[in-house]
Design a protein around this motif. Structure first.
Motif: not given
Ligand code: PCA
Length: 327
Positions: A80-89, A134-141, A242-245
């Protein structure tokens, strides 16, 4: 030289300091990276090496600070923290996402993929689906690394799964909870960082996990037998926002992806080497290493078959397609 320093504190997150130093066209960023497992765990060692590689490849333009053992975010909060941008990774156990989609539970189904060859195939077969979700959530492995095969730890010799009846059994996700229930044991979910306390206080009396986690939790202080059942090979994932990347320079993004590919390869190699080396540590500390009896394997496989049937029902047609792609 026109140098300036911008410090920005991320909302609601103490200690997560994004430090941006701009000098002409070069920017330096510092990322906080929460992980759930202790420093000595090979996953953490591998991730720290990944961070070093990124720092070296970017000449310090990107520094990743690893916060291990759930010290920045509790395990269940990391995604959740990665998804919300609280941490990038961050890193977490992939099976924790089983309630989002059955694909995330596949590597914790007993005896579906129980050696490294099968685990490699399962990862290849499931990765497109996992990436899409994960892509749909703005995330990437960024990369995924398996734990060594899972075995049963107990305070006595376990001859068949019914020997676990009534025993307080440590679980780490929905699948291990279900396995305990099917063995008529009493499941309790406990994080690796809290294992010693769980055993010391009698909250738990047995568990199924890797030789690695048995060693990091000093299993010999509380348990006498390790049954090398090799029941499944679950994975951790390192996930990036992904936005942080995308905010990084193209060269830095490339360096992160290259270091990630290297970390995945190195992590799998480390995992393979851990099985024997950590079993040797258990043995040296007095734990009896048991080749599981036919009865124990038969009863665990029966439980596995029930769990697979339950999984297939939940996963529907898409589940069948994933199984087909794997097989
Ligand atoms: N160690 C982790 C997950 C699987 C493993 O081998 C744990 O016990 O929680």
């Amino acid at each position: 030289m026109n140098t300036f320093v911008i410090r920005s504190l991320r909302a609601g997150l103490t200690g997560a300091l994004a430090l941006v130093i701009g000098a002409g066209s070069s920017f330096a960023a510092s990322w906080d990276m929460p992980t759930p497992y202790p420093d000595a765990t090979f996953h953490t060692v591998n991730i720290k090496k990944f961070a070093e590689d990124v720092k070296a490849a970017t000449n310090g333009d990107l520094t990743i600070k690893v916060h291990s053992a759930g010290s920045l975010f509790k395990h269940k909060q990391i995604k959740k923290a990665i998804r919300s941008g609280q941490v990038p990774i961050g890193e977490f156990f992939m099976g924790l996402l089983a309630n989002e989609n059955p694909v995330f539970a596949m590597d914790t189904l007993p005896f579906l993929a129980s050696d490294y060859n099968e685990a490699t195939k399962l990862w290849a077969a499931t990765k497109p689906k996992i990436d899409a979700l994960l892509e749909k959530q703005g995330l990437m492995v960024l990369f995924s690394v398996p734990w060594p095969p899972q075995g049963v730890y107990a305070k006595k010799l376990i001859n068949t799964a019914s020997d676990l009846k009534g025993i307080k059994f440590r679980a780490y996700n929905a699948s291990t909870t279900r396995l305990a229930e099917l063995a008529s044991a009493v499941p309790t979910q406990i994080e690796v960082a809290d294992l010693a306390q769980g055993f010391a206080t009698g909250r738990i009396e047995a568990m199924i996990t890797s030789p690695s986690t048995g060693v990091s939790g000093k299993a010999w202080d509380y348990l006498s037998h390790f049954h090398h059942t090799q029941a499944w090979i679950p994975k951790n994932v390192v996930v990036i926002n992904k936005a942080a990347l995308a905010k990084l320079s193209p060269a830095t993004q490339k360096a992160v992806l290259a270091a990630a590919a290297k970390a995945e390869k190195r992590g799998w190699d480390m995992s393979k080497a851990e099985t024997d080396s950590k079993i040797a540590v258990l043995k040296k500390n007095g734990v009896t290493i048991v080749t599981p009896s036919t009865a124990l394997m038969g009863s665990l496989k029966k439980i596995g078959a029930t769990m697979s049937a339950e999984w297939a029902k939940k996963a529907g047609d898409e589940g069948q397609m994933l199984l087909k792609a794997y097989k």
